[in-house]
Write an enzyme that holds these catalytic residues in place. Structure first.
Site, PDB file in Angstrom:
ATOM      1  N   ALA A 132      -3.287  -5.846  -1.270  1.00 45.52           N
ATOM      2  CA  ALA A 132      -3.900  -5.490   0.010  1.00 45.52           C
ATOM      3  C   ALA A 132      -3.231  -4.215   0.505  1.00 45.52           C
ATOM      4  CB  ALA A 132      -3.705  -6.623   1.006  1.00 45.52           C
ATOM      5  N   GLU A 158       4.704 -10.180  -2.902  1.00 49.39           N
ATOM      6  CA  GLU A 158       4.690 -10.203  -1.435  1.00 49.39           C
ATOM      7  C   GLU A 158       6.060 -10.488  -0.839  1.00 49.39           C
ATOM      8  OE1 GLU A 158       2.414 -11.552  -3.409  1.00 49.39           O
ATOM      9  OE2 GLU A 158       0.394 -11.322  -2.568  1.00 49.39           O
ATOM     10  N   GLU A 204      -4.614 -11.884  -6.970  1.00 49.24           N
ATOM     11  CA  GLU A 204      -5.400 -12.996  -6.396  1.00 49.24           C
ATOM     12  C   GLU A 204      -6.896 -12.766  -6.590  1.00 49.24           C
ATOM     13  OE1 GLU A 204      -3.299 -12.476  -2.639  1.00 49.24           O
ATOM     14  OE2 GLU A 204      -2.742 -14.587  -2.698  1.00 49.24           O
ATOM     15  N   GLY A 262      -2.691  -9.157  -3.625  1.00 42.11           N
ATOM     16  CA  GLY A 262      -4.119  -9.442  -3.474  1.00 42.11           C
ATOM     17  C   GLY A 262      -4.927  -9.024  -4.689  1.00 42.11           C
TER      18      GLY A 262
HETATM   19  N1  DAK Z   1      -1.216  -0.498  -0.273  1.00 39.32           N
HETATM   20  C1  DAK Z   1      -1.356   0.824   0.024  1.00 39.32           C
HETATM   21  N2  DAK Z   1      -0.978   1.833  -0.775  1.00 39.32           N
HETATM   22  C2  DAK Z   1      -0.431   1.507  -1.956  1.00 39.32           C
HETATM   23  C3  DAK Z   1      -0.253   0.148  -2.368  1.00 39.32           C
HETATM   24  C4  DAK Z   1      -0.688  -0.877  -1.475  1.00 39.32           C
HETATM   25  N3  DAK Z   1      -0.610  -2.184  -1.777  1.00 39.32           N
HETATM   26  N4  DAK Z   1       0.321   0.156  -3.591  1.00 39.32           N
HETATM   27  C5  DAK Z   1       0.483   1.451  -3.931  1.00 39.32           C
HETATM   28  N5  DAK Z   1       0.032   2.263  -2.949  1.00 39.32           N
HETATM   29  C6  DAK Z   1       0.049   3.727  -2.926  1.00 39.32           C
HETATM   30  C7  DAK Z   1       1.473   4.247  -2.762  1.00 39.32           C
HETATM   31  O1  DAK Z   1       1.871   4.219  -1.413  1.00 39.32           O
HETATM   32  C8  DAK Z   1       1.331   5.653  -3.301  1.00 39.32           C
HETATM   33  O2  DAK Z   1       0.740   6.458  -2.307  1.00 39.32           O
HETATM   34  P1  DAK Z   1       1.287   7.970  -2.013  1.00 39.32           P
HETATM   35  O3  DAK Z   1       2.722   7.800  -1.722  1.00 39.32           O
HETATM   36  O4  DAK Z   1       1.018   8.695  -3.322  1.00 39.32           O
HETATM   37  O5  DAK Z   1       0.431   8.450  -0.877  1.00 39.32           O
HETATM   38  C9  DAK Z   1       0.306   5.483  -4.424  1.00 39.32           C
HETATM   39  O6  DAK Z   1      -0.361   4.255  -4.170  1.00 39.32           O
HETATM   40  C10 DAK Z   1       0.954   5.384  -5.794  1.00 39.32           C
HETATM   41  O7  DAK Z   1       1.979   4.407  -5.723  1.00 39.32           O
HETATM   42  P2  DAK Z   1       3.478   4.667  -6.233  1.00 39.32           P
HETATM   43  O8  DAK Z   1       3.853   6.109  -6.042  1.00 39.32           O
HETATM   44  O9  DAK Z   1       4.317   3.625  -5.597  1.00 39.32           O
HETATM   45  O10 DAK Z   1       3.302   4.424  -7.793  1.00 39.32           O
HETATM   46  P3  DAK Z   1       4.347   3.781  -8.807  1.00 39.32           P
HETATM   47  O11 DAK Z   1       3.722   3.882 -10.149  1.00 39.32           O
HETATM   48  O12 DAK Z   1       5.711   4.343  -8.608  1.00 39.32           O
HETATM   49  O13 DAK Z   1       4.435   2.244  -8.399  1.00 39.32           O
HETATM   50  C11 DAK Z   1       3.509   0.069  -7.809  1.00 39.32           C
HETATM   51  C12 DAK Z   1       3.295   1.431  -8.524  1.00 39.32           C
HETATM   52  C13 DAK Z   1       2.190  -0.664  -7.859  1.00 39.32           C
HETATM   53  C14 DAK Z   1       4.568  -0.734  -8.569  1.00 39.32           C
HETATM   54  C15 DAK Z   1       3.991   0.323  -6.349  1.00 39.32           C
HETATM   55  O14 DAK Z   1       3.082   1.240  -5.754  1.00 39.32           O
HETATM   56  C16 DAK Z   1       4.038  -0.927  -5.527  1.00 39.32           C
HETATM   57  O15 DAK Z   1       5.001  -1.686  -5.628  1.00 39.32           O
HETATM   58  N6  DAK Z   1       3.004  -1.116  -4.679  1.00 39.32           N
HETATM   59  C17 DAK Z   1       2.971  -2.240  -3.751  1.00 39.32           C
HETATM   60  C18 DAK Z   1       2.601  -3.503  -4.466  1.00 39.32           C
HETATM   61  C19 DAK Z   1       2.602  -4.699  -3.515  1.00 39.32           C
HETATM   62  O16 DAK Z   1       3.605  -4.976  -2.853  1.00 39.32           O
HETATM   63  N7  DAK Z   1       1.470  -5.388  -3.449  1.00 39.32           N
HETATM   64  C20 DAK Z   1       1.330  -6.565  -2.575  1.00 39.32           C
HETATM   65  C21 DAK Z   1       0.823  -6.111  -1.243  1.00 39.32           C
HETATM   66  S1  DAK Z   1       0.653  -7.511  -0.110  1.00 39.32           S
HETATM   67  C22 DAK Z   1      -4.943 -12.221   2.502  1.00 39.32           C
HETATM   68  C23 DAK Z   1      -5.484 -11.601   1.399  1.00 39.32           C
HETATM   69  C24 DAK Z   1      -4.690 -10.815   0.609  1.00 39.32           C
HETATM   70  C25 DAK Z   1      -3.375 -10.586   0.922  1.00 39.32           C
HETATM   71  C26 DAK Z   1      -2.825 -11.215   2.037  1.00 39.32           C
HETATM   72  C27 DAK Z   1      -3.624 -12.037   2.860  1.00 39.32           C
HETATM   73  N8  DAK Z   1      -5.750 -13.029   3.373  1.00 39.32           N
HETATM   74  C28 DAK Z   1      -7.127 -13.426   2.840  1.00 39.32           C
HETATM   75  C29 DAK Z   1      -5.246 -13.648   4.538  1.00 39.32           C
HETATM   76  C30 DAK Z   1      -2.608  -9.735   0.054  1.00 39.32           C
HETATM   77  C31 DAK Z   1      -1.402  -9.199   0.365  1.00 39.32           C
HETATM   78  C32 DAK Z   1      -0.834  -8.188  -0.545  1.00 39.32           C
HETATM   79  O17 DAK Z   1      -1.414  -7.819  -1.564  1.00 39.32           O
END
Ligand code: DAK
Length: 262
Positions: A69, A136, A116, A113
């Site tokens: 997300a 998360e 998921e 997400g």
């Molecule tokens: N959101 C927004 N931007 C994101 C992102 C995300 N989840 N993941 C990556 N990006 C963006 C980065 O900010 C970066 O943007 P710029 O800095 O270039 O502007 C760009 O994508 C490239 O990312 P990186 O520079 O970080 O690239 P790397 O190869 O170094 O790393 C990575 C890739 C995927 C390992 C890293 O970006 C990362 O750790 N990203 C976050 C992953 C994460 O934590 N995902 C979980 C998010 S929480 C619900 C439904 C769903 C959810 C909750 C509730 N309901 C129905 C109630 C879901 C929650 C989640 O998913």
């Protein structure tokens, strides 16, 4: 229909074709924001309602199926605003209304997400570059779209706990060993393989396909005995279709069946 965060296309040569949906926010690694989830829901329902479509394939880019997300959208919320607005909830489960098979074709990151969403599809074909995870916990939250429930059903308690509690990623080979994905293919063959699987399904009788999907989901979600009972009823019901007569007659007369999907 024009979309900004996804691409759609119709693929295949047969009588029934495949609806292809590509998540398309490349700069954000296909992070799932409200607009993307709205568009995805609309595209899924449109393909589901289209009689010329038999199957749907959902994919992302080479680098990411979806990195979760959209974090900046979630960041400013507090408990009350998250609760009152139903934060990122309303459009997350549209995919579960779809009655046709949805195949996830996953390359690169499928995190949070994104993992998921892939698990809400009917099966996952992974590129050898795929990486799955529920990170998360690193953000001080927990999964919100079924990650704590579907992951243990897919890979067992121990692997699920490990992934959810340590935030480590699982590569494609481990995901296949654990049963999260149905097959792993070379990254440059991912879409070809997923579309070929869809094409194969498209050639079968639509009522059989729809009922198998419903019954496997019942097995996955509910008690065994309920699923077995419904399976028996649906098995009998298919003897009221033209396709059952056609399928069995074709076998007996050693010819290819011509299903009419009724
Ligand atoms: N959101 C927004 N931007 C994101 C992102 C995300 N989840 N993941 C990556 N990006 C963006 C980065 O900010 C970066 O943007 P710029 O800095 O270039 O502007 C760009 O994508 C490239 O990312 P990186 O520079 O970080 O690239 P790397 O190869 O170094 O790393 C990575 C890739 C995927 C390992 C890293 O970006 C990362 O750790 N990203 C976050 C992953 C994460 O934590 N995902 C979980 C998010 S929480 C619900 C439904 C769903 C959810 C909750 C509730 N309901 C129905 C109630 C879901 C929650 C989640 O998913």
């Amino acid at each position: 229909m024009t979309y900004e965060c996804i691409l759609t296309a119709v693929q295949g040569e047969g009588e029934r074709k495949t609806g292809l949906i590509t998540l398309n926010r490349p700069k954000q690694l296909n992070a799932l924001n409200d607009q993307l989830m709205d568009e995805l829901g609309q595209a899924l329902l449109a393909f589901d309602a289209d009689d010329s479509i038999g199957c749907i394939v959902l994919t992302g880019s080479e680098r990411a199926f979806a990195a979760g997300a959209d974090i900046p959208t979630m960041a400013p919320h507090n408990f009350m605003s998250a609760f009152k607005s139903g934060l990122i909830s309303k459009n997350w489960e549209t995919i579960l209304q779809v009655r046709k098979p949805v195949i996830a074709a996953v390359a690169g990151f499928a995190l949070g997400g994104g993992c998921e969403l892939a698990m809400m599809c009917d099966f996952i074909i992974a590129a050898d570059t795929a990486k799955f995870g529920q990170p998360e916990i690193k953000l001080g939250i927990i999964p919100g779209a079924g990650g704590t429930q579907r992951l243990p059903r897919a890979v067992g308690k121990s692997k699920a706990m490990d992934m959810l509690l340590t935030a480590r990623m699982m590569d494609a080979a481990e995901a296949e060993r654990g049963g999260l994905v149905s097959r792993v293919v070379a990254a440059d063959k991912l879409l070809e393989e997923a579309l070929a699987a869809a094409d194969q399904i498209n050639g079968f009788s639509a009522p059989s396909v729809a009922l198998i999907k419903e019954l496997v989901n019942l097995a996955y979600q509910g008690p065994l005995i309920d699923g077995v009972n419904v399976e028996r009823r649906y098995f009998h019901a298919l003897f009221g279709t033209d396709d059952q007569r056609e399928g069995m007659d074709a076998f007996i007369n050693k010819r290819k069946p011509a299903f009419k999907h009724r």
